[in-house]
Design a protein around this motif. Structure first.
Motif, short mmCIF file in Angstrom:
data_model
loop_
_atom_site.label_atom_id
_atom_site.label_comp_id
_atom_site.label_asym_id
_atom_site.label_seq_id
_atom_site.Cartn_x
_atom_site.Cartn_y
_atom_site.Cartn_z
N GLU A 746 45.00 30.80 31.48
CA GLU A 746 44.31 31.69 32.22
C GLU A 746 44.39 32.98 31.82
OE1 GLU A 746 41.95 29.16 34.68
OE2 GLU A 746 41.04 27.45 33.47
N LEU A 747 45.03 33.62 32.97
CA LEU A 747 45.19 34.79 33.06
C LEU A 747 45.92 35.31 31.97
CD1 LEU A 747 47.57 34.26 36.53
CD2 LEU A 747 45.09 35.71 36.32
N ARG A 749 44.94 34.13 28.65
CA ARG A 749 44.26 34.39 27.61
C ARG A 749 43.34 35.66 27.62
NH1 ARG A 749 39.76 29.00 27.59
NH2 ARG A 749 39.43 30.44 29.27
N ARG A 750 43.44 36.08 29.29
CA ARG A 750 42.41 36.78 29.82
C ARG A 750 42.98 37.92 29.16
NH1 ARG A 750 42.32 38.24 35.81
NH2 ARG A 750 44.28 39.43 34.81
N ARG A 759 40.42 45.14 39.62
CA ARG A 759 40.44 43.76 38.95
C ARG A 759 39.29 43.19 39.32
NH1 ARG A 759 43.28 38.66 39.68
NH2 ARG A 759 44.54 39.43 40.04
N ALA A 762 37.63 44.02 35.96
CA ALA A 762 38.58 43.84 34.89
C ALA A 762 36.87 42.16 34.85
CB ALA A 762 39.51 42.84 34.69
N ALA A 763 37.21 41.01 33.95
CA ALA A 763 37.14 39.48 33.16
C ALA A 763 37.02 39.24 34.90
CB ALA A 763 37.41 38.95 32.44
N THR A 766 40.14 34.13 37.95
CA THR A 766 40.66 32.06 37.37
C THR A 766 41.49 31.50 38.40
OG1 THR A 766 42.51 32.82 35.66
CG2 THR A 766 40.00 32.65 34.69
#
Length: 800
Positions: A746-747, A749-750, A759, A762-763, A766
């Motif tokens: 997930e990291l 992919r982000r 932080r 950002a998105a 996860t």
């Protein structure tokens, strides 16, 4: 004979079709409860003047012990060669064995009883010595060798059965001596003809089989049967014809055959012979169920024991046992379940045309009613009841080697009772009794008496904790007899063997492991000999790999010495010398290695790192062993000539110890993953840095700089070289926990957090990591953390 069918009786030289005079040849199936009941009925009816049993004649002096109140089957006669204790044989007997029943009947009625098989002195001499840890098991039951033809199978097929065991249950185990189905009723007194009739019937069957198949392909049977015929002639001269012989049914036609004494003696002429010792030893139901080495093994000794002991209603009683077992394992089993299971077993028996529900029907009923169709609880029933965990007992008056007597005394003093079932034992070495137990178990391991195996302890990593997994197996009596050559007590035997091994050992790692064993077993008299051998081997060995293998055992030994209050000054001096030599020789040894050699040396570097952590005294900052080792790790991490997997591991060890700044670790990773580095070398560096069980996955989760470096390198690997590095990467990342792998994915992919951004800009984070600190929630957790860490509570500022 294994599988020899169970009932045959005939006077020598003729077939018994009615109540004839003796001698009575009572052919049995070994460990058959039906045969045992039939033998008991025949003995009660015939009242012989003497009873002869298939077994080694040297055991005659031990027969009276069978009547001792402290003798509890299953037990076995153990015969071993005096000069070679590993050459041994067992003659097992359970409570439902026909031989045991005959012995007990004879002793209870003051009737002479003897063994009449080939003496163990000859049978052991005829055996080839067996090597390896299974040697005792392979030696079991030498008196019984499986014929090439299986008589039970042939008779079952002749009767239209496809399962020999089911046929045997129907015609023998579920029928009384008079031929009526009684499900295990105790035989009553009856006419000799009625009690002997079943034996006569199967005597004819065995005779027909031997005519068709010969001696079964076992030439030694002819020698054994010749000896038994001679013993039968001797008994008839002494006691007349009123002699009963209990033997495997396969041998009955041979014992009834008309032969001359001269011909039988000719078969025995020139047999080799060895000096032997015999004794009774405890046996187990589990061992009875093993077929390897003992042809007369049975599949369900616990079930057979139940059939023999159940005076009436065996199925109802069996289902009650099963219900009690399952209830003890917290499974809901009601009285209604028991009733329904009994009814189902009886219905299945009727549908299958059986006289009584057998093991197959009861097992099917238990699975369907009490286990709800599952084989998982049924496996417990098979293990605990169908096979069983019974361990016999032997009185103290039984002969034993001095080492066995000392071991028995120690077991009683320390309250360590041998048990057939496996159990775990946790020891606290600060307690004297537990420390003594530990010493005993370690000494036995040094003597190759594997009663207990050390396992990883639960709840503590301190040196004062030990965990053992114990299980007593009958063949350990043979191991004890073998170890008796080293001494008469466990302490003296272990000391003598350790000293002998120290002198004979050639590898440095072997001597260091032996030193560790001596400390664990507390053998102060052996330790000086071992230490001299250790110093000599260490001085002569210049191989860094050998030194690295030896150091961890020495470091552990020093810790064990501390907890056992033993003087380890000499050991510490040798260990410090080894560590110094490793620090000097390791950097050159880490160059020019192939992948396998690099992987092996990586493991040695890790082991040495842990050992130095135990050895370092930290005398003065900058002068201790730890500082010198850190300097070695820095050299390994910085040299391009060192294998990538070792450079990566050295970097990680320094980072974990706080001896390397995070920025420097990121710089070294950037160099290792630079475009000029071959992809295979870079993948090896990654494996060393974040591979294995070192928590490398969590390191990448928390440090996105390192994760970004790995991601950037991986995406830049050329397609034609990607398949070469994929196995290394798969091996590295497959060792991570599923949650760690998911979070890393997930990291990635982000994508990375933009430089200069926070932080929480950002998105959303996860994998359970919040976007920022929540002061209120942190303040609520802080008091609990302080309590767990033993820190005093933070003083509360006075309100203004």
């Amino acid at each position: 004979m294994s599988g020899a069918a169970g009932a045959a009786a005939a006077p020598q030289g003729r077939t018994a079709t009615g109540p004839a005079a003796g001698p009575w040849l009572l052919g049995v199936r070994h460990h058959g409860p039906g045969s045992a009941r039939a033998v008991l009925a025949a003995l009660r009816a015939a009242r012989p003047a003497a009873v002869l049993i298939e077994g080694p004649p040297e055991g005659d002096a031990l027969l009276p012990l069978a009547a001792d109140p402290h003798m509890r089957p299953p037990v076995a006669l153990l015969a071993h060669a005096v000069d070679d204790p590993g050459r041994a044989s067992f003659w097992p007997m359970a409570a439902f064995s026909p031989e045991w029943v005959a012995i007990r009947w004879a002793l209870d009625h003051d009737v002479p009883v003897r063994f009449v098989d080939l003496p163990a002195a000859h049978s052991l001499a005829l055996k080839e010595p067996v090597e390896g840890p299974e040697r005792a098991e392979e030696a079991e039951g030498e008196e019984e060798v499986t014929p090439v033809v299986d008589p039970i199978r042939v008779l079952a097929e002749s009767a239209g059965y496809d399962d020999p065991e089911r046929w045997w249950e129907d015609v023998v185990e579920h029928r009384s001596p008079s031929g009526e189905t009684d499900g295990g009723a105790t035989p009553s007194e009856g006419a000799p003809g009625d009690a002997l009739a079943p034996f006569g019937a199967l005597a004819e069957a065995m005779g027909a089989l031997r005519e068709a198949y010969g001696d079964g392909g076992q030439p030694r049977d002819a020698v054994r049967e010749a000896y038994m015929r001679i013993q039968l002639r001797t008994a008839r001269k002494e006691f007349g014809d009123g002699v009963a012989v209990v033997c495997g049914a396969w041998h009955v036609p041979a014992l009834a055959a008309r032969t001359t004494l001269a011909a039988d003696r000719a078969l025995l002429k020139g047999l080799p012979k060895v000096r032997t010792d015999l004794t009774w030893v405890p046996w187990t139901h589990r061992r009875l169920a093993r077929r390897s080495g003992y042809g007369a093994g049975i599949d369900s000794p616990g079930w057979y024991g139940h059939l023999f002991e159940a005076a009436d209603r065996p199925i109802e009683r069996w289902m009650t046992k099963v219900a009690g077992l399952l209830r003890g394992e917290d499974r809901f089993v009601s009285t209604a379940h028991v009733i329904e299971a009994v009814r189902l077993a009886e219905t299945l028996a009727a549908l299958r045309g059986r006289p009584l529900a057998g093991l197959g029907e009861t097992t099917d009923a238990v699975r369907a009613v009490m286990c709800e169709g599952s084989d998982v609880p049924l496996a417990l029933v098979r293990d605990r009841l169908i096979v069983g965990e019974s361990l016999g007992e032997v009185p103290d008056t039984a002969p034993a080697v001095p080492l066995q007597r000392d071991l028995t005394r120690s077991q009683r003093t320390l309250r360590l009772k041998p048990e057939a079932s496996e159990r775990e034992l946790d020891l606290d070495l600060r307690k004297e009794t537990d420390a003594a137990r530990s010493r005993l178990l370690h000494r036995l391991r040094l003597l190759d008496v594997g009663w207990g195996d050390p396992v990883a302890g639960r709840g503590s990593t301190g040196t004062f904790r030990e965990s053992w997994r114990l299980r007593w197996e009958p063949e350990l009596h043979v191991r004890v007899a073998e170890a008796g050559v080293w001494g008469t007590t466990v302490l003296t035997a272990a000391t003598a063997k350790a000293a002998s091994q120290a002198v004979a050992a050639t590898a440095l790692a072997d001597v260091t492991a032996l030193a560790e064993h001596c400390l664990l077993a507390e053998l102060p008299d052996a330790l000086p000999v071992v230490m001299k051998a250790l110093a000599d081997r260490a001085a002569l060995d210049s191989d860094v790999g050998h030194l690295a293998d030896a150091l961890p055992a020495l470091a552990r030994s020093l810790r064990y010495g501390d907890v056992r209050s033993m003087d380890t000054a000499a050991l510490a001096e040798v260990a410090a010398g080894l560590a110094e030599r490793i620090c000097v020789g390791l950097p050159p040894a880490c160059t020019g290695l192939d992948p396998d050699g690099a992987e092996a040396l990586r493991g040695q570097v890790e082991a040495v790192h842990g050992a130095i952590g135990l050895l370092d005294t930290g005398a003065e900052p900058g002068t201790g062993l730890r500082e010198r080792w850190d300097a070695v790790l820095h050299k390994l991490a910085a040299r391009d000539a060192v294998a990538g997997i070792i450079r990566g591991r050295a970097t990680r060890l320094l980072l974990d110890e706080g001896r390397l700044a995070e920025d420097e670790a990121a710089r070294l990773m950037g160099l290792a993953l630079s475009p000029g580095t071959p992809p295979a070398d870079a993948a090896a560096w990654i494996e060393g840095f974040v591979g294995g069980a070192s928590g490398g996955g969590m390191l990448l989760v928390h440090d996105e700089r390192l994760l970004g470096l790995v991601d950037a390198w991986l995406t830049g690997v050329p397609a034609d070289q990607f398949t070469d590095v994929l196995p290394l990467l798969r091996r590295t990342f497959s060792a991570y926990e599923p949650g760690v792998r998911r979070t890393l994915g997930e990291l990635v992919r982000r994508g990375p957090v933009p430089e200069g951004a926070r932080r929480d800009d950002a998105a959303p984070a996860t994998g359970g990591f919040g976007p920022g600190l929540d002061p209120a929630r942190a303040d609520a957790v802080e008091p609990v953390l302080r309590l767990l860490l033993g820190r005093p509570p933070e003083p509360v500022e006075a309100a203004v």
